[in-house]
Design an enzyme around this catalytic site. Structure first.
Site, PDB file in Angstrom:
ATOM      1  N   THR A   1       3.003  -1.141   8.938  1.00  0.00           N
ATOM      2  CA  THR A   1       3.570  -2.033   9.962  1.00  0.00           C
ATOM      3  C   THR A   1       3.782  -3.449   9.445  1.00  0.00           C
ATOM      4  O   THR A   1       4.491  -4.235  10.078  1.00  0.00           O
ATOM      5  CB  THR A   1       2.585  -2.139  11.139  1.00  0.00           C
ATOM      6  OG1 THR A   1       1.335  -2.613  10.593  1.00  0.00           O
ATOM      7  CG2 THR A   1       2.373  -0.804  11.827  1.00  0.00           C
TER       8      THR A   1
ATOM      9  N   HIS B   1      10.787 -23.308   9.816  1.00  0.00           N
ATOM     10  CA  HIS B   1       9.739 -23.987  10.587  1.00  0.00           C
ATOM     11  C   HIS B   1       8.342 -23.831   9.996  1.00  0.00           C
ATOM     12  O   HIS B   1       7.511 -24.707  10.184  1.00  0.00           O
ATOM     13  CB  HIS B   1       9.706 -23.445  12.033  1.00  0.00           C
ATOM     14  CG  HIS B   1      10.850 -23.941  12.859  1.00  0.00           C
ATOM     15  ND1 HIS B   1      10.895 -23.823  14.224  1.00  0.00           N
ATOM     16  CD2 HIS B   1      12.005 -24.564  12.510  1.00  0.00           C
ATOM     17  CE1 HIS B   1      12.026 -24.346  14.687  1.00  0.00           C
ATOM     18  NE2 HIS B   1      12.715 -24.783  13.659  1.00  0.00           N
TER      19      HIS B   1
ATOM     20  N   ASP C   1       0.869  -1.174   0.000  1.00  0.00           N
ATOM     21  CA  ASP C   1       0.000   0.000   0.000  1.00  0.00           C
ATOM     22  C   ASP C   1       0.914   1.236   0.000  1.00  0.00           C
ATOM     23  O   ASP C   1       2.145   1.112  -0.128  1.00  0.00           O
ATOM     24  CB  ASP C   1      -1.000  -0.040   1.170  1.00  0.00           C
ATOM     25  CG  ASP C   1      -0.348   0.203   2.531  1.00  0.00           C
ATOM     26  OD1 ASP C   1       0.893   0.301   2.595  1.00  0.00           O
ATOM     27  OD2 ASP C   1      -1.081   0.306   3.531  1.00  0.00           O
TER      28      ASP C   1
ATOM     29  N   HIS D   1       7.869 -30.160  11.673  1.00  0.00           N
ATOM     30  CA  HIS D   1       7.257 -28.898  11.245  1.00  0.00           C
ATOM     31  C   HIS D   1       6.254 -29.142  10.113  1.00  0.00           C
ATOM     32  O   HIS D   1       5.238 -28.461  10.011  1.00  0.00           O
ATOM     33  CB  HIS D   1       8.332 -27.913  10.803  1.00  0.00           C
ATOM     34  CG  HIS D   1       9.387 -27.747  11.857  1.00  0.00           C
ATOM     35  ND1 HIS D   1       9.116 -27.151  13.068  1.00  0.00           N
ATOM     36  CD2 HIS D   1      10.679 -28.152  11.908  1.00  0.00           C
ATOM     37  CE1 HIS D   1      10.209 -27.175  13.823  1.00  0.00           C
ATOM     38  NE2 HIS D   1      11.165 -27.782  13.140  1.00  0.00           N
TER      39      HIS D   1
ATOM     40  N   CYS E   1       3.218  -2.995   4.039  1.00  0.00           N
ATOM     41  CA  CYS E   1       2.349  -1.856   4.352  1.00  0.00           C
ATOM     42  C   CYS E   1       3.078  -1.089   5.444  1.00  0.00           C
ATOM     43  O   CYS E   1       4.299  -1.270   5.594  1.00  0.00           O
ATOM     44  CB  CYS E   1       0.940  -2.310   4.751  1.00  0.00           C
ATOM     45  SG  CYS E   1       0.868  -3.391   6.176  1.00  0.00           S
TER      46      CYS E   1
HETATM   47  C1  RB5 Z   1      -1.848   2.776   6.472  1.00  0.00           C
HETATM   48  O1  RB5 Z   1      -1.832   4.009   7.123  1.00  0.00           O
HETATM   49  C2  RB5 Z   1      -1.547   1.676   7.477  1.00  0.00           C
HETATM   50  O2  RB5 Z   1      -2.618   1.473   8.311  1.00  0.00           O
HETATM   51  C3  RB5 Z   1      -1.230   0.370   6.738  1.00  0.00           C
HETATM   52  O3  RB5 Z   1      -0.178   0.585   5.882  1.00  0.00           O
HETATM   53  C4  RB5 Z   1      -0.798  -0.790   7.583  1.00  0.00           C
HETATM   54  O4  RB5 Z   1       0.215  -0.449   8.463  1.00  0.00           O
HETATM   55  C5  RB5 Z   1      -1.851  -1.546   8.226  1.00  0.00           C
HETATM   56  O5  RB5 Z   1      -1.637  -2.559   8.893  1.00  0.00           O
END
Ligand code: RB5
Length: 365
Positions: A68, A99, A8, A134, A66
């Site tokens: 996080t 694993h 994203d 595993h 994305c």
């Molecule tokens: C976008 O702002 C953010 O929420 C997305 O990139 C991601 O981190 C969601 O888990």
């Protein structure tokens, strides 16, 4: 190796760096975007699309990012056959391969720098799956996925059963192996079919009888009716017949031949010879591979048109596409299989499958 990349807006800078890096390493890349870090997009749209491409074999691996990495992993892991691992360091990347056999790596563009991300990618691509205990754990995840998948598509009255008996699974593993000889393949298909009889006849009605043992009268049971028919689909279904008849030797045998028209790609009947009293029989159609479902659906049509009512389809492997087609067209039919595989390839072969069952049974390739 072909890798699908997706991000994203918050993961797009990382994704673009990963893309350049993979290209340098001569890895084929499919980039699903997004390409702007300013224009917000929704990570599930890209994550789910990429995960499907890995799960269905179009791409070998996926790398998603994305902000996080959390949203992308949640989204990708909703796809059956996608195993997405969110990794924030090289140790996690290594373990996710060793694993967990993760086929998708997820990174967070806002929680690591590009150098860290590229190191993680390196380790992740280079580490093999360790197997052993595993593999057993991953099989449990796959079994759960199959269960959920079956309960979602099973809108029918018919049973859908995967025969997960260890002997069946063990023998199936051997026939999947491309190195297995024609002789061994043929013997094992017969044996697996025989073992499957135990399950496919589980619901036959029984009636009470009395017999004289050498000592006294005993209450016993006998199969009520006993009118069974086994119908192999030519030609691969022939490989299962002897194994079944060893256990239900009084069953009558019909034959159905169906070919695929080269122009319309539709199945066409070329042979159909069924027991005369088919309407009175419990019918087991046998075909090792339920692939597109075209032949099985037509075979069930033919049998129903001739009066057949109680029909069970018995196969070794099924593809979700074929299973769905038979269920949608003939929701009353029971379907038994030894395994539900991942998908069909562009030629209509079951993947991972076992190749062309007819060729492997008869040594024609
Ligand atoms: C976008 O702002 C953010 O929420 C997305 O990139 C991601 O981190 C969601 O888990």
């Amino acid at each position: 190796m072909k890798a699908v990349l997706g991000a994203d807006h918050a993961g797009c800078v990382l994704k673009n760096a990963a893309k350049q890096y993979l290209i340098q390493k001569q890895i084929e890349v499919l980039d699903l975007g997004t390409d702007s870090d300013k224009e917000p997009v929704d990570y599930p749209d890209i994550g789910i699309k990429a995960a499907k491409m890995v799960a269905n074999g179009e791409c070998d691996r996926g790398i998603l990012s994305c902000g996080t990495g959390i949203g992308m992993s949640i989204a990708a892991n909703k796809v059956r056959g996608a195993y997405a691992a969110l990794c924030t360091n090289t140790y996690m990347a290594k373990m996710s391969r060793l694993h967990n056999n993760a086929n998708i790596l997820v990174l967070g563009g806002r929680v690591m720098n590009i150098d860290e991300a590229l190191q993680i990618i390196d380790v992740w691509l280079e580490t093999p799956f360790k197997g052993g205990r595993h593999a057993r754990r991953i099989e449990k995840i796959k079994a759960y996925e199959d269960k959920v998948f079956l309960s979602n598509i099973n809108n029918s009255n018919g049973r859908v059963v995967i025969i997960d008996h260890p002997l069946v699974q063990h023998k199936l593993g051997i026939i999947r192996n491309a190195q297995t000889s024609v002789k061994e393949f043929r013997e094992l298909v017969e044996e697996i079919a025989g073992l499957m009889v135990y399950e496919i006849t589980r619901h036959l009605p029984v009636e009470k009888i009395e017999v004289e043992t050498p000592l006294a009268k005993a209450h016993a049971k006998t199969i009520a009716g006993k009118k069974l028919a086994v119908i192999p689909l030519l030609r691969a279904g022939l490989g299962m017949i002897q194994g079944i008849l060893k256990l239900i030797p009084n069953a009558k045998v019909g034959h159905i031949g169906v070919y695929r028209d080269a122009v319309t790609l539709q199945p066409v009947e070329y042979y159909c010879k069924l027991p005369g009293d088919i309407e009175e029989r419990d019918i087991f159609i046998v075909d090792p591979m339920l692939a597109t479902g075209g032949s099985s659906t037509l075979a069930i049509d033919l049998i129903k048109r001739r009066g057949g009512k109680k029909i069970t389809l018995v196969c070794l492997l099924a593809a979700p596409e074929g299973l769905k087609r038979v269920q949608d067209t003939h929701p009353d039919v029971d379907i038994y299989m030894a395994a539900l595989d991942d998908h069909l390839d562009e030629h209509g072969y079951i993947v991972p499958g076992l190749g062309d069952a007819g060729d492997r049974l008869f040594g024609t390739k």
